[in-house]
Scaffold this motif. Structure first.
Motif, PDB file in Angstrom:
ATOM      1  N   HIS A 564       0.471  -1.092   0.103  1.00 43.53           N
ATOM      2  CA  HIS A 564      -0.323  -0.102   0.043  1.00 43.53           C
ATOM      3  C   HIS A 564       1.376   1.237   0.207  1.00 43.53           C
ATOM      4  O   HIS A 564       2.063   1.636   0.816  1.00 43.53           O
ATOM      5  CB  HIS A 564      -1.059  -0.261   0.724  1.00 43.53           C
ATOM      6  CG  HIS A 564      -1.887  -1.301   1.188  1.00 43.53           C
ATOM      7  ND1 HIS A 564      -3.581  -0.841   0.919  1.00 43.53           N
ATOM      8  CD2 HIS A 564      -1.898  -1.814   1.262  1.00 43.53           C
ATOM      9  CE1 HIS A 564      -4.056  -1.919   0.799  1.00 43.53           C
ATOM     10  NE2 HIS A 564      -2.894  -2.511   1.416  1.00 43.53           N
ATOM     11  N   ALA A 565       0.609   2.198  -0.580  1.00 45.12           N
ATOM     12  CA  ALA A 565       1.610   3.157  -0.829  1.00 45.12           C
ATOM     13  C   ALA A 565       0.790   4.363   0.284  1.00 45.12           C
ATOM     14  O   ALA A 565       0.285   5.122   0.040  1.00 45.12           O
ATOM     15  CB  ALA A 565       1.129   4.145  -1.957  1.00 45.12           C
ATOM     16  N   ASP A 566       1.230   4.495   1.358  1.00 41.92           N
ATOM     17  CA  ASP A 566       1.023   4.835   2.722  1.00 41.92           C
ATOM     18  C   ASP A 566       1.778   6.139   3.335  1.00 41.92           C
ATOM     19  O   ASP A 566       1.642   6.849   3.734  1.00 41.92           O
ATOM     20  CB  ASP A 566       0.621   4.099   3.473  1.00 41.92           C
ATOM     21  CG  ASP A 566       2.366   3.660   4.001  1.00 41.92           C
ATOM     22  OD1 ASP A 566       3.591   3.736   3.395  1.00 41.92           O
ATOM     23  OD2 ASP A 566       2.197   2.762   4.887  1.00 41.92           O
ATOM     24  N   GLY A 567       2.114   6.530   1.455  1.00 40.11           N
ATOM     25  CA  GLY A 567       3.438   7.799   2.248  1.00 40.11           C
ATOM     26  C   GLY A 567       4.728   7.682   3.441  1.00 40.11           C
ATOM     27  O   GLY A 567       5.021   8.512   3.515  1.00 40.11           O
ATOM     28  N   MET A 568       4.659   6.370   3.750  1.00 40.30           N
ATOM     29  CA  MET A 568       5.790   6.221   4.620  1.00 40.30           C
ATOM     30  C   MET A 568       6.780   4.521   4.970  1.00 40.30           C
ATOM     31  O   MET A 568       8.038   4.754   4.744  1.00 40.30           O
ATOM     32  CB  MET A 568       4.654   5.708   5.778  1.00 40.30           C
ATOM     33  CG  MET A 568       4.473   6.734   7.104  1.00 40.30           C
ATOM     34  SD  MET A 568       3.815   7.079   8.168  1.00 40.30           S
ATOM     35  CE  MET A 568       2.858   5.732   7.515  1.00 40.30           C
TER      36      MET A 568
END
Length: 842
Positions: A564-568
């Motif tokens: 998942h591209a969660d920004g972290m």
């Protein structure tokens, strides 16, 4: 119905008899032989005989509803069998004015609203239309909770119709839909959000009309022309006039009423580790001690033909009962049609993993002569819709049954100007390996190949697949330069990644297009298998257990992982390649350095201005900035590997310290050490004014990101879990050492570095200069929010910022006497005074 009519007649007779009895004692009146006109009959308000409503003059069409047109009136005739059935309403623009478009939205083919409706009989010969929501659900009608949920979730009545007539055999009825279709309602036409986006207000009835209503076996298509008041665009700045005119906006709209299956498809539960687009509801039965939010994946209904079921169970490939078919918009330029078809058909090999052959097919739209009933707006047909737009993009939405997640149809949006985006991407990322890309305008064959790739990507979305930005991180960087390996396996395991093209490959690697283009990959085929392979005879819960076992058995194969591209999580980033972005992007920057000096020759177009050169040069900056961003996300980064409870190992892992320090070194080397290779004089003289400073803008932007409170707080929090994590004080010291590398050697500081150092001090001063509230209690200072909020006053961030400033001030003070370079000395004296004002305010 006949009984009701007879009862009315009987009551009427009783009334007459009663009246006669009351008058019996009066003397008889004299006979009047003169003929008098009959008293006018009161207008009949109830249903009339069918022939009086649907006369021989009616223009009738048969389908889901029989549609009758009589002069300016439109009637729907439907059987009682349709009462209580769910009907999906999909509203689209079929023709649009150019002056209302809002970026990506406002074109022919765009969906503007979607509802589920249900017709039911009410009292007094009424038909009610209800707007149905499936957001709250109790599945088991035998349980007490079912009745409670129904009582607390009554569906709103959106419209009411008088029954104008019953059918001849009393098995159906006729209603007049003219006023409803002519009105501006929230079942047909624009959802309020889209009205706001397009700046349109109320409908103008005198300038609106019903253009046509067509009906087919499972759907009815309503076409209307609607004129709306157009609201003026807001002013760009307070006090200024409107940025755009008011007036009117006229649209041609199409509303599809599609009968949903009587028996919904068996749903399949969502799993974070594979991921699909979903439809959700809150279930009051699933958890006996609470409620449960349930997500079902969206997918097409693919089933073997009855005669092939045993073959399917044996593992033989069979054709589906109903394949997925996409039609190419007849307005599409002919030369791109074959490539769009190939992009769709590329998915056939993925569906073979699910046991189906020829499961997905693209076709040219039939001509009017071949099929006069075919229409792009007909909800039975999925299509790739060509849009003459300046927007450089494409998108793949779909329409699904909210009860089960079954995808019913899709209109892929293909914007004309996506080709400019493809040109820029491919020229910058692949021209070192592909000489065909070294010019302003690509040959049709190359552009066609790129269109095919985008077509495949968007089709993937319409099959239910979201972006998997982490798939490219499974590929070792060294394999991206291995001709044999990358041409066989591709540079990423999923076409649903934003991996674009293989920018790691170097000119001397001699890698062909098979190793440069994205393709349907290993993850895509696994994802389709997981979502579409039938498990005959298994219940939803049994399927869930089997599918969970499938995921666990493949979990250690990184190429089959969804991230998942969660920004972290730095593994899940757009435009990133390989298992180590720092190594991959060193190759990418090396290619950019090779490309830049050649751009003036490649983009030299006789008689044209420098627009193409400007655009591509700007994209070089954007690409370089993304490379820096790939490294930056590692600092304070957290790996996220979602698991179920029976899987061992951590879900959240701090990015190792060594990798974070490698990322810091990459940024210092490539960005904060002035990237002079970007300052190509002969290009800058043609496309940028002397006042523009793109390098300083890049440095400022990423410096702000590196100082963001959220990133700094993650560094602090990481040490609570891992004693060996990258500490915030180490990080701040490494950042300072790189940006201030001139001080120890007393080297002159050039203009770019002076700008960078000033930006560094200002950002650090902002973090350190947070004052307490003027009076006791309450808030004060600043709370900076990006994602989870961070109250800087309650963390070590201010302490470390002030400590770093004290250290830097001492180093600057010690260095100033040794500087003979006037600009460097002025610069250092200025910054020391700025720091003094923060640390020692008067």
């Amino acid at each position: 119905m006949k009984k009701c009519f007879s009862l009315l007649v009987l009551l009427g007779c009783c009334s007459v008899m009663s009246f006669a009895q009351q008058k019996k004692s009066a003397p008889p009146a004299a006979a009047d032989t003169a003929k008098r006109p009959a008293a006018p009959r009161p207008p009949q308000t109830g249903p009339k005989p069918y022939k009086e409503v649907i006369t021989d003059k009616a223009n009738t069409r048969k389908g889901l509803f029989a549609v009758h047109k009589l002069e300016d009136k439109w009637y729907f005739e439907m059987g009682d069998s349709l009462l209580g059935r769910d009907v999906l309403v999909v509203n689209r623009i079929s023709k649009a004015p150019i002056n209302t478009r809002a970026g990506f939205f406002g074109y022919a083919g765009d969906e503007i609203n979607e509802n589920v409706i249900r017709f039911e009989k009410g009292p007094n010969n009424k038909i009610f239309l209800r707007n149905i929501s499936y957001s709250v659900y109790a599945k088991d009608s035998s349980k007490p909770m079912y009745k409670s949920v129904q009582n607390s979730n009554i569906q709103p009545i959106a419209a009411a119709f008088d029954i104008k007539a019953f059918t001849k055999d009393s098995s159906g009825f006729v209603i007049d839909v003219t006023d409803f279709v002519n009105s501006d309602n929230d079942i047909l036409y624009f959802a309020s959000f889209f009205k706001s986006s397009l700046r349109i207000g109320g409908v103008q009835p005198d300038k609106s009309y019903i253009a046509d209503i067509k009906t087919y076996p499972i759907n009815t298509e309503i076409k209307t022309v609607k004129t709306y008041a157009k609201m003026p665009a807001p002013a760009l700045f307070p006090g200024m006039p409107s940025a755009g005119p008011a007036g009117n906006a006229t649209f041609e709209l199409n509303s599809s009423l599609v009968l949903l299956p009587k028996t919904a498809m068996q749903p399949r539960y969502y799993d974070d580790r594979v991921a699909y687009f979903t439809t959700e509801y809150t279930d009051f039965d699933a958890d006996p001690q609470g409620v449960k939010d349930v997500s079902l994946i969206t997918r097409w209904r693919l089933e073997p033909k009855e005669e092939d079921m045993e073959k399917y169970k044996r593992g033989e490939l069979v054709e589906p009962k109903k394949p997925i078919i996409y039609y190419i918009d007849p307005h599409t330029p002919e030369k791109w049609v074959p490539y769009l078809i190939l992009g769709v058909n590329d998915w056939q090999k993925a569906f073979e993993k699910a046991g189906f052959k020829n499961a997905i097919i693209a076709k040219r739209a039939p001509t009017r002569e071949e099929d006069s009933t075919w229409s792009l707006e007909d909800a039975r047909y999925s299509a790739i819709v060509y849009k003459p737009s300046e927007i450089p993009n494409a998108s793949g939405p779909h329409v699904h049954d909210p009860r089960s997640g079954e995808i019913l149809e899709s209109h892929i949006n293909w914007y004309h100007n996506v080709m400019s985006l493809l040109r820029n991407w491919y020229l910058i990322q692949a021209s070192p390996s592909d000489p065909r890309a070294r010019k302003a305008h690509f040959d049709d064959e190359l552009m066609g190949d790129l269109i095919r790739f985008v077509s495949s990507h968007e089709v993937g979305h319409t099959l239910g697949l979201p972006h998997n930005m982490g798939s490219s991180s499974a590929t070792p960087v060294e394999k991206l330069r291995n001709k044999a390996w990358v041409e066989e396996h591709g540079h990423t395991s999923s076409i649903m990644d934003y991996a674009r093209f293989n920018y790691v490959a170097q000119p001397n690697d001699s890698i062909g297009i098979a190793g440069l283009y994205p393709r349907i990959g290993e993850y895509d085929m696994w994802s389709i298998e997981w979502g579409y392979k039938m498990l005959p005879g298994k219940t939803e819960e049994e399927e869930k257990e089997i599918l969970n076992d499938w995921v666990k058995s493949r979990f250690n194969n990184k190429s089959l992982r969804f991230l998942h591209a969660d920004g972290m999580d730095p593994r899940a980033q757009t435009e990133s390649l390989g298992d180590n972005p720092m190594k991959a992007n060193e190759y990418g920057i090396k290619n950019l350095k090779w490309i830049v000096p050649q751009l003036p020759a490649w983009l030299n177009e006789k008689g044209e201005d420098y627009k193409n050169l400007d655009q591509v040069y700007d994209e070089v900056y954007n690409t370089f900035s993304r490379y820096i961003g790939h490294a930056a996300m590692h600092i304070g980064g957290i790996y996220t590997d979602l698991k179920t409870t029976e899987q061992e190992g951590a879900v959240y892992t701090v990015v190792p310290k060594a990798i974070q320090k490698e990322a810091m070194a990459f940024i210092q080397k490539n960005l904060f050490t002035t990237p002079t290779w970007l300052l190509h004089k002969s290009i800058m003289e043609k496309v940028t004014r002397p006042v523009e400073d793109k390098i300083s803008s890049l440095q400022d932007s990423w410096l702000n990101s590196l100082f963001s409170p959220l990133r700094l707080q993650r560094l602090i929090a990481s040490t609570n879990r891992d004693a060996g994590a990258y500490r915030i004080d180490e990080y701040m010291n490494d950042l300072k050492k790189g940006i201030w590398s001139e001080l120890p050697a007393r080297k002159p500081i050039d203009n770019y570095r002076r700008n960078l150092q000033k930006a560094y001090v200002e950002r650090l001063n902002a973090l350190a200069n947070i004052t307490p509230p003027a009076s006791g209690g309450g808030g004060g200072g600043i709370t900076i929010s990006f994602g989870p909020s961070v109250d800087v006053k309650k963390t070590d961030i201010i302490s470390v910022a002030r400590g770093t400033l004290r250290s830097l001030r001492a180093e600057i003070a010690a260095a100033i006497p040794a500087y003979s370079d006037k600009m460097s000395r002025y610069h250092l004296q200025d910054l020391k005074e700025r720091i003094d004002r923060v640390l020692d305010p008067k």
